[in-house]
Every structure is written in C-alpha cells, then in structure tokens.
Design a protein around this motif. Structure first.
Motif, short mmCIF file in Angstrom:
data_model
loop_
_atom_site.label_atom_id
_atom_site.label_comp_id
_atom_site.label_asym_id
_atom_site.label_seq_id
_atom_site.Cartn_x
_atom_site.Cartn_y
_atom_site.Cartn_z
N ARG A 162 0.97 -1.21 -0.01
CA ARG A 162 0.18 -0.13 0.10
C ARG A 162 0.88 1.30 0.04
O ARG A 162 1.88 1.27 0.81
CB ARG A 162 -0.68 0.04 1.29
N ILE A 163 0.71 2.02 -0.89
CA ILE A 163 1.35 3.32 -1.14
C ILE A 163 0.91 4.54 -0.59
O ILE A 163 -0.32 4.67 -1.06
CB ILE A 163 1.96 3.38 -2.47
N VAL A 164 1.68 5.48 -0.11
CA VAL A 164 1.13 6.86 0.28
C VAL A 164 1.37 7.47 -1.08
O VAL A 164 2.61 7.63 -1.13
CB VAL A 164 1.54 7.50 1.70
N CYS A 165 0.46 8.24 -1.37
CA CYS A 165 0.70 8.97 -2.68
C CYS A 165 -0.21 10.51 -2.85
O CYS A 165 -1.13 10.29 -2.14
CB CYS A 165 0.64 8.11 -3.96
N ALA A 166 0.33 11.09 -3.67
CA ALA A 166 -0.52 12.39 -4.02
C ALA A 166 0.07 13.02 -5.35
O ALA A 166 1.02 12.51 -5.90
CB ALA A 166 -0.19 13.53 -2.80
N ALA A 167 -0.87 13.81 -5.93
CA ALA A 167 -0.78 14.50 -7.14
C ALA A 167 0.42 15.71 -6.97
O ALA A 167 0.37 16.25 -5.98
CB ALA A 167 -2.03 15.12 -7.60
N LYS A 239 -3.12 3.79 -1.08
CA LYS A 239 -3.83 2.82 -2.05
C LYS A 239 -2.88 1.50 -2.44
O LYS A 239 -1.64 1.91 -2.19
CB LYS A 239 -4.03 3.53 -3.13
N SER A 240 -3.42 0.60 -2.98
CA SER A 240 -2.66 -0.60 -3.13
C SER A 240 -1.91 -0.16 -4.30
O SER A 240 -2.47 0.35 -5.41
CB SER A 240 -3.53 -1.80 -3.56
N GLU A 241 -0.65 -0.85 -4.72
CA GLU A 241 -0.02 -0.68 -5.90
C GLU A 241 -0.51 -0.92 -7.10
O GLU A 241 -0.50 -0.61 -7.94
CB GLU A 241 1.60 -1.42 -5.53
N LEU A 242 -1.55 -1.92 -6.89
CA LEU A 242 -2.22 -2.25 -8.19
C LEU A 242 -3.07 -1.52 -8.63
O LEU A 242 -3.62 -1.47 -9.97
CB LEU A 242 -3.06 -3.89 -7.52
N ASP A 243 -3.61 -0.52 -7.58
CA ASP A 243 -4.36 0.59 -8.03
C ASP A 243 -3.91 1.86 -8.65
O ASP A 243 -4.44 2.37 -9.42
CB ASP A 243 -5.39 0.97 -6.88
N VAL A 244 -2.68 1.95 -8.37
CA VAL A 244 -1.96 3.42 -8.75
C VAL A 244 -0.76 3.23 -9.48
O VAL A 244 -0.01 3.96 -9.77
CB VAL A 244 -1.80 4.01 -7.38
N ALA A 245 -0.44 2.16 -9.75
CA ALA A 245 0.70 1.74 -10.54
C ALA A 245 0.85 2.80 -11.91
O ALA A 245 2.16 3.00 -11.83
CB ALA A 245 0.95 0.18 -10.85
N GLY A 251 3.67 9.63 -13.55
CA GLY A 251 3.67 11.02 -12.78
C GLY A 251 2.50 11.73 -12.46
O GLY A 251 2.80 12.77 -12.02
N ARG A 252 1.49 10.98 -12.61
CA ARG A 252 0.18 11.62 -12.34
C ARG A 252 0.00 11.82 -10.82
O ARG A 252 -0.58 12.59 -9.92
CB ARG A 252 -1.12 11.11 -12.65
#
Length: 298
Positions: A162-167, A239-245, A251-252
């Motif tokens: 699960r990855i913490v991420c943002a635009a 989110k899971s890496e599967l969802d946001v890879a 770079g989005r």
C-alpha cells in the motif's frame, strides 16, 4: 422438483426476499412461497427466519446453502460434460471484488475467460466493503489483508504494497510529508470499508511499527473515487500498488514516505466452505491466479 426448489432457495438467499427471487425467475411471490414451504416440509425444518421486513437464514438454512451450492455445481458440471464434452465449461459464476481491481484486472480476466468459455456466465459485484460470501451466494471473492472468517477457504494471489501518494499539484501547494507524523498536518482522503473507517495508516521505521491517525475533508467507500480525488489534487491517499501503478509510472501521482513503508498485504481469493468448487470456478481461479502472478512479477 426437489432440485428445482433447492435452486429457488439459492435465488431467495441471493436476492434477499421472496418477491425479488420471484422477479428473478419469473414466478409470483405466492408461488415462490409455496415452493419454499414445500422444501421446508421435505426436510422438516425452517430454512428462513421471516419478519415483515427481513429474511435471514436459520442454522439449517445455512447448512443447506453450503451443501446446495456444491451439489448443484456438480450437477451443472455433469450436465456440461454430457451435453458438450468433457472439456467444456458452463454455468454461472458470482464474484465479489474491490472496486478498483474489479474494474481493471478482474474485468479483463472475465473478458478473456468468457471468450474462451462461451457457455460460462459471470456476475461481478464490486464493493470495497465486507460481503457475506455464503449468505449472498458468491462463488469467489477477492479481498486484501488477513481473512478473519476461519470457515472460508482462501488462496493468496500475492503480496502487494500500500503506497502513500498524492498528485504533484497537491505537493506544490501543500508540501510533502517527510515522516508519517507529518500526515496529521495534511488533508488525507480516507476510504471506508463497510463499517470500518481506514483512517489509521500503518508504517515501519527501522522494523519498528508505527501508526498515524489521519484526517481529511473527504471520506468515501469507493476506491476509484478516492483515487480520482487524489489525481485532481485534493489530498493524500493510501492505495494498493495495483490501483495506482500506472499513475505513479506516468507521474500523475507521486509516492511519499517510501522509507517508512510497512510490509506488503496479501490479496486473497476466498471461497465458501465445502468439499470442492465446481470446475468452472476452479478454472476461473486459475486464470485469475496466472494474471496476478504476472502482476506480482512486474
């Protein structure tokens, strides 16, 4: 007639009411009630607890439900082998999956599988919350994390982070957290899984677990929507890496706090209790497992 009544019993269980079951199979509610009464008379037990507003399985009803799916599955497999040959798969499969991977990965497996096996029909229900696998009549469900119901059979499809991420736009306006505790100063977009609010995010620092309770101005029970909000720059997501890879590769979205990542989560296939799945369910599970093995390797 007994087998037909058992099939109708399964439909009542899946649809949650006599009226809805009748609508599904083209019978009046009165006929459905009469046939259910005949089935209960045959076994000498009550299969449903009935009130004016709800219908729930009795213990005997749950026993019949588990056994009926196995027996009817065997009958359908036998029918397919006799009618169409030993290698032909046919019949329905009901699947529950999380919204994001259901729309992406699972839907593609379904398209390929039904092209190869045109006698198969698949009903896919997407939900990020808890589902009653037995009570709602699912043949297979996908869920992340440990399975708490010990009566279900499970098969792991791999471990995924699960990855913490943002635009980039959010980071440009609000900055990036440098440590998990910094998340308390950020707008975090939070998922709700059924009745559970996913607002305690877990991390690891030097093998030492830590958790942070996050807050934000948006909560939703739809994984696709929380991702869309993040893409629009509204906040930080987990989110899971599967969802946001693909978002991370393009770079989005930008991964954050990678030095504090916890161990990956298992993605599990879950099956109802019983002796064996019908051949069509086993074949679909193998197709899904093969796809996920490639994802895991990537």
């Amino acid at each position: 007639m007994l087998i037909d009544n058992i099939r109708l019993f399964l439909t009542i269980t899946e649809k949650g009411s006599l009226v809805a079951a009748g609508r599904e199979v083209g019978l009046s509610a009165t006929t459905v009630s009469e046939r259910l009464a005949a089935l209960e008379a045959h076994y000498g037990v009550v299969l449903f607890n009935r009130t004016t507003r709800s219908l729930s399985l009795t213990d005997e009803g749950r026993t019949l439900l588990g056994g009926a799916k196995i027996v009817l599955g065997e009958i359908e497999d036998l029918d397919a082998r006799i009618r169409h040959g030993a290698e032909t798969l046919s019949g329905p499969i009901r699947i529950s999956a999380p919204i994001d991977i259901g729309r992406s990965i699972v839907s593609r497996v379904i398209s390929s599988f039904t092209a190869d096996h045109p006698e198969i029909s698949i009903e896919l229900l997407l939900s990020d919350g808890y589902v009653d696998l037995v009570g709602q009549g699912f043949d297979l469900a996908l869920r992340f994390g440990a399975v708490t119901d010990s009566t279900l059979r499970t098969r792991s499809l791999g471990l995924f982070r699960r990855i913490v991420c943002a635009a980039p736009s959010y980071i440009a306006s609000s900055g990036a957290p440098l440590a998990p505790a910094d998340l308390t100063q950020h707008n975090c977009l939070i998922m709700r899984f059924g009745t559970t609010l996913d607002n305690v995010w877990r991390f690891e620092a030097g093998k030492k677990p830590q958790s942070v309770t996050v807050r934000g101005n948006k909560i939703v029970n739809d994984g696709s929507l929380v991702r869309q909000w993040a893409l629009e720059g509204h906040g930080i997501i987990l989110k899971s890496e599967l969802d946001v890879a693909s978002d991370l590769q393009s770079g989005r979205l930008v991964a954050l706090l990678e030095d504090f990542a916890p161990p990956p989560n298992p993605l599990q296939m879950m099956f109802p209790p019983g002796r064996a799945q019908p051949r069509r369910v086993r074949a679909f599970a193998e197709a899904l497992n093969s796809t996920m093995a490639v994802k895991g390797a990537g």
